[in-house]
Motif scaffolding. Structure first.
Motif, PDB file in Angstrom:
ATOM      1  N   ALA A   1      -7.041  77.766  51.073  1.00  0.00           N
ATOM      2  CA  ALA A   1      -5.766  77.060  51.206  1.00  0.00           C
ATOM      3  C   ALA A   1      -5.654  76.384  52.555  1.00  0.00           C
ATOM      4  O   ALA A   1      -5.053  75.327  52.688  1.00  0.00           O
ATOM      5  CB  ALA A   1      -4.617  78.058  51.029  1.00  0.00           C
ATOM      6  N   GLU A   2      -6.287  76.981  53.577  1.00  0.00           N
ATOM      7  CA  GLU A   2      -6.212  76.411  54.915  1.00  0.00           C
ATOM      8  C   GLU A   2      -6.982  75.105  54.988  1.00  0.00           C
ATOM      9  O   GLU A   2      -6.627  74.197  55.717  1.00  0.00           O
ATOM     10  CB  GLU A   2      -6.768  77.425  55.921  1.00  0.00           C
TER      11      GLU A   2
ATOM     12  N   ARG B   1      -3.004  75.524  47.943  1.00  0.00           N
ATOM     13  CA  ARG B   1      -2.048  76.541  48.370  1.00  0.00           C
ATOM     14  C   ARG B   1      -1.131  76.986  47.235  1.00  0.00           C
ATOM     15  O   ARG B   1      -0.647  76.176  46.448  1.00  0.00           O
ATOM     16  CB  ARG B   1      -1.164  76.024  49.501  1.00  0.00           C
TER      17      ARG B   1
ATOM     18  N   ALA C   1       2.141  79.097  47.800  1.00  0.00           N
ATOM     19  CA  ALA C   1       2.908  79.677  48.905  1.00  0.00           C
ATOM     20  C   ALA C   1       4.169  80.370  48.410  1.00  0.00           C
ATOM     21  O   ALA C   1       4.814  79.943  47.444  1.00  0.00           O
ATOM     22  CB  ALA C   1       3.275  78.589  49.913  1.00  0.00           C
TER      23      ALA C   1
ATOM     24  N   ASN D   1      -1.797  82.648  48.328  1.00  0.00           N
ATOM     25  CA  ASN D   1      -2.655  82.638  49.516  1.00  0.00           C
ATOM     26  C   ASN D   1      -1.974  82.085  50.762  1.00  0.00           C
ATOM     27  O   ASN D   1      -2.611  81.891  51.801  1.00  0.00           O
ATOM     28  CB  ASN D   1      -3.927  81.822  49.245  1.00  0.00           C
ATOM     29  N   ALA D   2      -0.668  81.825  50.681  1.00  0.00           N
ATOM     30  CA  ALA D   2       0.044  81.290  51.841  1.00  0.00           C
ATOM     31  C   ALA D   2       1.490  81.771  51.813  1.00  0.00           C
ATOM     32  O   ALA D   2       2.013  82.138  50.753  1.00  0.00           O
ATOM     33  CB  ALA D   2      -0.011  79.756  51.859  1.00  0.00           C
TER      34      ALA D   2
ATOM     35  N   LYS E   1      -3.493  87.128  57.829  1.00  0.00           N
ATOM     36  CA  LYS E   1      -4.768  86.485  57.517  1.00  0.00           C
ATOM     37  C   LYS E   1      -5.728  87.481  56.890  1.00  0.00           C
ATOM     38  O   LYS E   1      -6.421  87.173  55.906  1.00  0.00           O
ATOM     39  CB  LYS E   1      -5.376  85.878  58.783  1.00  0.00           C
TER      40      LYS E   1
ATOM     41  N   GLU F   1      -2.298  82.796  54.471  1.00  0.00           N
ATOM     42  CA  GLU F   1      -2.192  81.815  55.545  1.00  0.00           C
ATOM     43  C   GLU F   1      -0.716  81.673  55.910  1.00  0.00           C
ATOM     44  O   GLU F   1       0.118  81.378  55.046  1.00  0.00           O
ATOM     45  CB  GLU F   1      -2.733  80.471  55.063  1.00  0.00           C
TER      46      GLU F   1
ATOM     47  N   LEU G   1       2.111  79.720  57.039  1.00  0.00           N
ATOM     48  CA  LEU G   1       2.470  78.318  57.235  1.00  0.00           C
ATOM     49  C   LEU G   1       3.472  78.166  58.370  1.00  0.00           C
ATOM     50  O   LEU G   1       3.411  77.205  59.140  1.00  0.00           O
ATOM     51  CB  LEU G   1       3.073  77.746  55.945  1.00  0.00           C
TER      52      LEU G   1
ATOM     53  N   GLN H   1       4.503  73.404  51.940  1.00  0.00           N
ATOM     54  CA  GLN H   1       3.211  73.911  51.480  1.00  0.00           C
ATOM     55  C   GLN H   1       2.174  72.816  51.229  1.00  0.00           C
ATOM     56  O   GLN H   1       0.966  73.081  51.266  1.00  0.00           O
ATOM     57  CB  GLN H   1       3.381  74.771  50.223  1.00  0.00           C
TER      58      GLN H   1
ATOM     59  N   LEU I   1      -1.903  71.694  57.841  1.00  0.00           N
ATOM     60  CA  LEU I   1      -1.502  72.721  58.791  1.00  0.00           C
ATOM     61  C   LEU I   1      -1.214  72.118  60.168  1.00  0.00           C
ATOM     62  O   LEU I   1      -0.288  72.536  60.867  1.00  0.00           O
ATOM     63  CB  LEU I   1      -2.600  73.792  58.902  1.00  0.00           C
TER      64      LEU I   1
END
Length: 557
Positions: A3-4, A10, A12, A147-148, A170, A175, A177, A398, A402
């Motif tokens: 996702a990063e 993502r 989220a 994943n976020a 992490k 992740e 945000l 989302q 980043l």
């Protein structure tokens, strides 16, 4: 692809990570924040982990282990994250695994495996395990790999604590945000409702939490939120409410069963007493009475009792009153008055108690809207406010890179100057020493700000005008021979503005009756004010550049 690396990958959610409880939420396709229940059906998920013969129990299942497996049950650990052992207060963990010093951090000595040996588990590792369980619950509910997240934090969480939380997240597969402060998330939860009307206002967000009270004063100006003041009090908390009930039922138990002893003097009995009193407190928030029932409370003696809400409110009256006073103290920290407050949002589970809102209402004017279940039929569940706000924020950002998120939340953007005093027009007729002041740019407005207005440009201070009403004579009582009557004098408080200084003025002569004067002002990022005065339709006017109003710095509350 992670996702990063790709925002498109993502999934989220919003996470509210509390010392006592956590919660998770997502935003539906209709744009509505929905709180997710875990596999046990809990929307308010206890921030607790427990280990029994190597099996990890989480949330409600772990909380029940506080009675029979306290030394392997970790609770109330959030505030230890990113802190040195010498700076923590281990008191809340008295009936759970005790924190110990491990190198430069806080840890717990617990038997978290099938082997009969204790392991040293750091608070960061415990946090990772807790967040991982939250992530799994959300993934199972959504049918997608979450994943976020946007995670809420208290306003006094420092950079070291945020860094530690980010690293734990992490390692849990999340992740981060953005971190969003709990009071801002609560305001956002209300403002994001479809029926909400966005207006400029000053809002107090007050949370009578389990281990402490958190109060924040927020200015909402044009959809921008500014933290003006915060207050954290560890001496006024939900544990004190529990303690009031614990003392009450312990005394009742001793009175009825003298041979049973004092349940507060035995750790196992004390844990039973506390858990049941928490349940009683919750029941009294929605009902007028509640039952207390514990098998083998102390020395094998069962105990059953009842209590009504009125009795509970008397037992805890000092705590409710102290909490209400914290709100007033927070307002006074920035030289404001209770009359300046538009709304009060009561957050946290203890805010379900009607006595919390009534205690607050006694110290604020009727014009202040109090948003709580007992005062508003449309109030959002106080326990779900932060996580709903976090979920809404997660849905908004989302899909951003980043790097863009980090730039938009950089202190240069979020910690912005804002006006201290309001700027507006002073309409003068006849007596130059008097006039009617109308606010154009309110105090606590982030800069830059500006617009086209008709005005004489002045800076003003807020004042509270106190007047006394005519005494009202009481009718003499029928059983009194005295002809004298008591008189009641009432005090009326009103907010008014007094001009503190003239920023700019222009003399335009030869105007016809009914003519309009246009004054264009622009308050720049460097706080200078550029003003142009002219009659509407005229080609020429008076131009001036002057120093702007005083400013205060957001983010220092």
């Amino acid at each position: 692809m992670s996702a990063e690396e790709s925002p498109a990958e993502r999934v989220a959610i919003g996470i509210s990570f509390g010392n006592s409880y956590s919660s998770i939420a997502f935003t539906s396709s209709e744009g509505k924040a929905e709180v997710i229940a875990n596999e046990d059906g809990d929307r308010q998920i206890p921030s607790i982990l427990s280990y029994v013969e190597g099996e990890e129990l989480h949330a409600g299942q772990a909380k029940s282990q506080l009675v029979r497996n306290a030394k392997n049950t970790v609770a109330y650990f959030r505030d230890f994250l990113g802190k040195d052992f010498k700076s923590i207060d281990p008191t809340p963990c008295h009936q759970a695994a005790h924190p110990i010093q491990h190198e430069s951090t806080v840890a717990f000595k617990i038997q978290d495996s099938a082997e009969e040996t204790e392991n040293t588990v750091t608070v960061s590792q415990i946090t990772t395990r807790h967040l991982k369980r939250l992530r799994i619950s959300a993934s199972d509910y959504l049918g997608k790999n979450v994943n976020a997240a946007v995670i809420t934090v208290p306003t006094n969480f420092n950079d070291e604590q945020k860094d530690a939380l980010k690293q734990s997240a992490k390692e849990a597969g999340l992740e981060v945000l953005q971190f969003i402060s709990e009071p801002i998330a609560a305001v956002l939860a209300y403002d994001a409702r479809p029926e909400a009307k966005l207006t400029d206002k000053l809002v107090i967000v007050a949370d009578l939490g389990g281990t402490r009270s958190d109060i924040a004063l927020v200015a909402s100006r044009g959809g921008i939120y500014t933290l003006l003041a915060t207050h954290h009090d560890f001496d006024v908390n939900g544990f004190q409410l529990d303690q009031a009930l614990m003392d009450h039922f312990a005394k009742e138990f001793i009175k009825k069963h003298k041979s049973g002893g004092d349940p507060r003097e035995n750790d196992r009995s004390l844990a039973k007493l506390k858990l049941e009193c928490e349940a009683v407190k919750k029941a009294l928030s929605i009902g007028t009475s509640a039952s207390f029932s514990v098998e083998s409370l102390s020395n094998g003696v069962d105990f059953v009792a009842t209590i009504n809400r009125s009795r509970y409110e008397i037992l805890a009256s000092k705590i409710f009153s102290a909490f209400a006073r914290l709100l007033v103290q927070t307002v006074e920290k920035v030289n404001l008055d209770v009359l300046d407050i538009s709304e009060i949002i009561l957050a946290g589970g203890n805010s379900n108690s009607p006595k919390v809102s009534s205690a607050v209402a006694n110290l604020f004017p009727q014009s202040t809207v109090i948003l709580a279940p007992s005062t508003s039929a449309t109030a959002i569940n106080p326990s779900e406010l932060p996580v709903r706000g976090a979920a809404i924020q997660a849905s908004l950002i989302q899909e951003f890179e980043l790097e863009d998120i980090e730039q938009s939340t950089h202190p240069a953007v979020t910690v912005t100057p804002h006006t201290k005093d309001p700027v507006g027009i002073l309409l003068i007729s006849g007596d130059e020493n008097s006039g009617v002041f109308n606010v154009i740019v309110d105090g606590e407005t982030p800069l830059p700000a500006g617009g086209d207005v008709l005005l004489k440009l002045v800076e003003a201070n807020r004042h509270i005008k106190i007047t006394k009403t005519e005494p009202k004579a009481r009718e003499p009582s029928s059983d009194s021979d005295s002809e004298e009557s008591d008189e009641e004098e009432e005090e009326v408080r009103e907010k008014e503005y007094k001009v503190s200084s003239v920023l700019s003025e222009a003399a335009l002569r030869g105007l016809k009756k009914g003519a309009k004067i246009e004054v264009q002002i622009n308050i720049g990022h460097d706080l200078t004010v550029n003003a142009i005065f002219r009659e509407v339709g005229a080609k020429t006017g008076v131009r001036g550049v002057l120093q702007g109003p005083k400013v205060t710095q957001n983010g220092s509350a």
